[in-house]
Design a protein around this motif. Structure first.
Motif, mmCIF file in Angstrom:
data_model
loop_
_atom_site.group_PDB
_atom_site.id
_atom_site.type_symbol
_atom_site.label_atom_id
_atom_site.label_comp_id
_atom_site.label_asym_id
_atom_site.label_seq_id
_atom_site.Cartn_x
_atom_site.Cartn_y
_atom_site.Cartn_z
ATOM 1 N N ASN A 160 24.531 -15.137 5.881
ATOM 2 C CA ASN A 160 23.522 -15.218 6.930
ATOM 3 C C ASN A 160 22.139 -15.390 6.306
ATOM 4 O O ASN A 160 21.898 -15.020 5.165
ATOM 5 C CB ASN A 160 23.561 -13.954 7.790
ATOM 6 N N ALA A 161 21.262 -15.982 7.070
ATOM 7 C CA ALA A 161 19.866 -16.138 6.649
ATOM 8 C C ALA A 161 18.987 -15.492 7.724
ATOM 9 O O ALA A 161 19.253 -15.685 8.907
ATOM 10 C CB ALA A 161 19.515 -17.619 6.507
ATOM 11 N N PRO A 162 18.017 -14.696 7.318
ATOM 12 C CA PRO A 162 17.498 -14.497 5.956
ATOM 13 C C PRO A 162 18.074 -13.297 5.216
ATOM 14 O O PRO A 162 17.532 -12.906 4.179
ATOM 15 C CB PRO A 162 16.010 -14.285 6.222
ATOM 16 N N THR A 163 19.156 -12.703 5.713
ATOM 17 C CA THR A 163 19.632 -11.462 5.099
ATOM 18 C C THR A 163 20.426 -11.680 3.821
ATOM 19 O O THR A 163 20.424 -10.823 2.941
ATOM 20 C CB THR A 163 20.515 -10.680 6.087
ATOM 21 N N GLY A 164 21.166 -12.790 3.724
ATOM 22 C CA GLY A 164 22.016 -13.042 2.571
ATOM 23 C C GLY A 164 23.378 -12.393 2.655
ATOM 24 O O GLY A 164 24.205 -12.554 1.747
ATOM 25 N N CYS A 165 23.657 -11.654 3.745
ATOM 26 C CA CYS A 165 24.928 -10.940 3.877
ATOM 27 C C CYS A 165 26.070 -11.904 4.191
ATOM 28 O O CYS A 165 25.914 -12.840 4.978
ATOM 29 C CB CYS A 165 24.826 -9.877 4.958
ATOM 30 N N LEU A 166 27.228 -11.642 3.603
ATOM 31 C CA LEU A 166 28.386 -12.526 3.681
ATOM 32 C C LEU A 166 29.447 -11.960 4.601
ATOM 33 O O LEU A 166 29.722 -10.752 4.599
ATOM 34 C CB LEU A 166 28.978 -12.726 2.284
ATOM 35 N N LEU A 167 30.080 -12.848 5.373
ATOM 36 C CA LEU A 167 31.241 -12.498 6.192
ATOM 37 C C LEU A 167 32.469 -13.086 5.523
ATOM 38 O O LEU A 167 32.485 -14.284 5.169
ATOM 39 C CB LEU A 167 31.081 -13.070 7.604
ATOM 40 N N VAL A 293 17.462 -3.411 -1.410
ATOM 41 C CA VAL A 293 17.835 -4.821 -1.418
ATOM 42 C C VAL A 293 19.198 -4.981 -0.744
ATOM 43 O O VAL A 293 20.168 -4.332 -1.144
ATOM 44 C CB VAL A 293 17.899 -5.379 -2.855
ATOM 45 N N LEU A 294 19.264 -5.821 0.274
ATOM 46 C CA LEU A 294 20.545 -6.075 0.924
ATOM 47 C C LEU A 294 21.465 -6.830 -0.031
ATOM 48 O O LEU A 294 21.003 -7.651 -0.828
ATOM 49 C CB LEU A 294 20.348 -6.898 2.198
ATOM 50 N N PRO A 295 22.776 -6.563 0.034
ATOM 51 C CA PRO A 295 23.709 -7.311 -0.822
ATOM 52 C C PRO A 295 23.677 -8.794 -0.464
ATOM 53 O O PRO A 295 23.902 -9.170 0.684
ATOM 54 C CB PRO A 295 25.062 -6.678 -0.508
ATOM 55 N N SER A 296 23.397 -9.647 -1.433
ATOM 56 C CA SER A 296 23.209 -11.067 -1.170
ATOM 57 C C SER A 296 24.286 -11.904 -1.835
ATOM 58 O O SER A 296 24.640 -11.695 -2.993
ATOM 59 C CB SER A 296 21.835 -11.525 -1.674
ATOM 60 N N ALA A 297 24.797 -12.890 -1.077
ATOM 61 C CA ALA A 297 25.695 -13.909 -1.620
ATOM 62 C C ALA A 297 25.006 -15.264 -1.585
ATOM 63 O O ALA A 297 25.674 -16.303 -1.626
ATOM 64 C CB ALA A 297 27.001 -13.942 -0.831
ATOM 65 N N ALA A 298 23.692 -15.269 -1.501
ATOM 66 C CA ALA A 298 22.910 -16.504 -1.379
ATOM 67 C C ALA A 298 22.006 -16.664 -2.610
ATOM 68 O O ALA A 298 22.084 -15.882 -3.561
ATOM 69 C CB ALA A 298 22.068 -16.472 -0.108
ATOM 70 N N ASN A 299 21.144 -17.675 -2.594
ATOM 71 C CA ASN A 299 20.205 -17.864 -3.704
ATOM 72 C C ASN A 299 18.847 -17.251 -3.368
ATOM 73 O O ASN A 299 17.801 -17.757 -3.765
ATOM 74 C CB ASN A 299 20.062 -19.343 -4.068
ATOM 75 N N PHE A 300 18.891 -16.142 -2.643
ATOM 76 C CA PHE A 300 17.700 -15.365 -2.336
ATOM 77 C C PHE A 300 18.117 -13.928 -2.129
ATOM 78 O O PHE A 300 19.313 -13.616 -1.972
ATOM 79 C CB PHE A 300 16.994 -15.905 -1.081
ATOM 80 N N VAL A 301 17.140 -13.028 -2.141
ATOM 81 C CA VAL A 301 17.389 -11.623 -1.818
ATOM 82 C C VAL A 301 16.445 -11.214 -0.689
ATOM 83 O O VAL A 301 15.373 -11.801 -0.508
ATOM 84 C CB VAL A 301 17.212 -10.698 -3.043
ATOM 85 N N PHE A 302 16.859 -10.201 0.049
ATOM 86 C CA PHE A 302 16.091 -9.680 1.181
ATOM 87 C C PHE A 302 15.812 -8.220 0.878
ATOM 88 O O PHE A 302 16.741 -7.409 0.784
ATOM 89 C CB PHE A 302 16.914 -9.843 2.461
ATOM 90 N N ALA A 303 14.532 -7.892 0.685
ATOM 91 C CA ALA A 303 14.189 -6.585 0.137
ATOM 92 C C ALA A 303 13.011 -5.961 0.867
ATOM 93 O O ALA A 303 12.131 -6.659 1.374
ATOM 94 C CB ALA A 303 13.856 -6.727 -1.355
ATOM 95 N N ARG A 304 13.011 -4.636 0.904
ATOM 96 C CA ARG A 304 11.887 -3.899 1.480
ATOM 97 C C ARG A 304 11.587 -2.693 0.597
ATOM 98 O O ARG A 304 12.467 -2.170 -0.086
ATOM 99 C CB ARG A 304 12.178 -3.442 2.904
#
Length: 359
Positions: A160-167, A293-304
């Protein structure tokens, strides 16, 4: 506003793309571009295609490219994919636009996550499609059970974007099993950075359409090539819309470059591995600075960061000539989406963040 605008234009809220600044010496980590150049074979192919033949129209069906894609995904998925199951267009955004018109405009509402690719509601506004957004859970993940309701279609990015989480594929198969009467579109712009493609499911589910792009994992954001794979009936619908809009969406240079990108498998795998390794390194560095940092399967990370405002951090980074993406949207206004750059770029980001955090 203008008196010459149509009534439709007055109602539109356009998509806002990531900033493309003209500044020099900028570390640009805001639009999920690949930090590595395209395959050298791509550049050679494009140069070779820049010939006198440019006076001629390209193949309207991009047959050689579709054959190349079908052969590639037959090998990758372990099931036979035919060229009749492949659609190509001028970027995955164009492919998605045709998909919304051809397959997702029905009486029942289209379903997609509340936090997702922000072009989806834009397409709905453009084409007059009713939609319902389904909330991600507390950990920003898609729960497929929430989509067990009457619908005119389902679409979401995976990851998913922008979270990077994978289903996972098992969850996607379960979603397809419970929604056989509507089209399910899996938007796989980032799948090559850590997930298994749903292309391997298309021969089991005639209602599945998988959309991909060459912009991310194949370093061709500037070439604008997208594709879709699904049952021939779904592809025929896309072609009917495409040929009512633009019969020649891909030019000769784009076709040549795209074919070469699929043919250079070693380079593709090498750059994907490099991005994944840097993503893991970046994630650990951010966590050491106190970021979640949310677990990412993308070429970005989503962090707070729990103690620091995201907008303030984004502005502080900009002042140091580093740009990341900040969304002023409910639930995610305290997150930064950070594209994975080179190791050197990510080290510079981490150093700048440490200074902003006073560490």
């Amino acid at each position: 506003m203008s008196q010459y605008w149509s009534s439709l234009v007055h109602t539109l809220t356009p998509y806002v793309p990531g900033e493309q600044p003209k500044l020099q010496q900028l570390i640009k980590l805001n639009t999920n571009e690949n930090p590595y150049p395209p395959s050298p074979q791509v550049l050679t192919a494009i140069t070779g295609a820049a010939s006198a033949d440019l006076r001629l129209y390209p193949d309207p069906g991009s047959d050689r490219l579709r054959e190349t894609i079908a052969a590639y995904y037959s090998r990758a998925s372990g099931s036979v994919i035919t060229p009749q199951q492949v659609f190509v267009g001028n970027s995955s955004d164009e492919v998605l636009a045709h998909t919304f018109q051809a397959l997702l405009k029905h009486a029942l509402p289209l379903l997609f996550p509340d936090i997702t690719y922000s072009f989806y509601p834009v397409y709905c506004g453009l084409y007059g499609i009713t939609y319902r957004s389904i909330a991600l859970d507390a950990e920003f993940r898609i729960q497929t059970a929430d989509y067990a309701q009457p619908n005119g279609g389902i679409i979401f990015p995976n990851p998913n974007a922008p979270t990077g989480c994978l289903l996972g594929l098992e969850q996607i198969a379960a979603l397809l099993d419970s929604n056989r009467d509507s089209v399910v579109v899996i938007d796989e712009a980032y799948i090559d950075f850590g997930g298994a493609s749903a292309v391997q499911l298309v021969n089991r589910y005639p209602n599945l359409l998988v959309v991909q792009t060459l912009s991310k994992s194949r370093s061709l954001a500037g070439l604008r090539v997208g594709l879709a794979i699904g049952h021939p009936d779904l592809i025929e619908a896309l072609n009917r819309v495409k040929n009512s809009f633009n019969s020649y969406p891909l030019d000769r240079l784009a076709v040549a470059g795209a074919i070469a990108a699929f043919e250079d498998q070693p380079y593709f795998e090498q750059t994907c591995r490099a991005v994944i390794a840097t993503r893991d390194r970046l994630t650990k560095g951010l966590q050491q600075l106190g970021f979640s940092v949310l677990p990412s399967a993308a070429n970005f990370v989503f962090a707070r960061h729990p103690q620091h405002d995201a907008a303030t951090l984004a502005q502080g980074l900009r002042e140091q000539h580093i740009i990341v993406r900040h969304f002023r949207l409910p639930r995610i206004e305290q997150f930064l989406r950070i594209s994975v750059g080179t190791d050197a770029q990510c080290d510079a980001l981490l150093t700048a963040l440490a200074q902003l955090l006073g560490q």
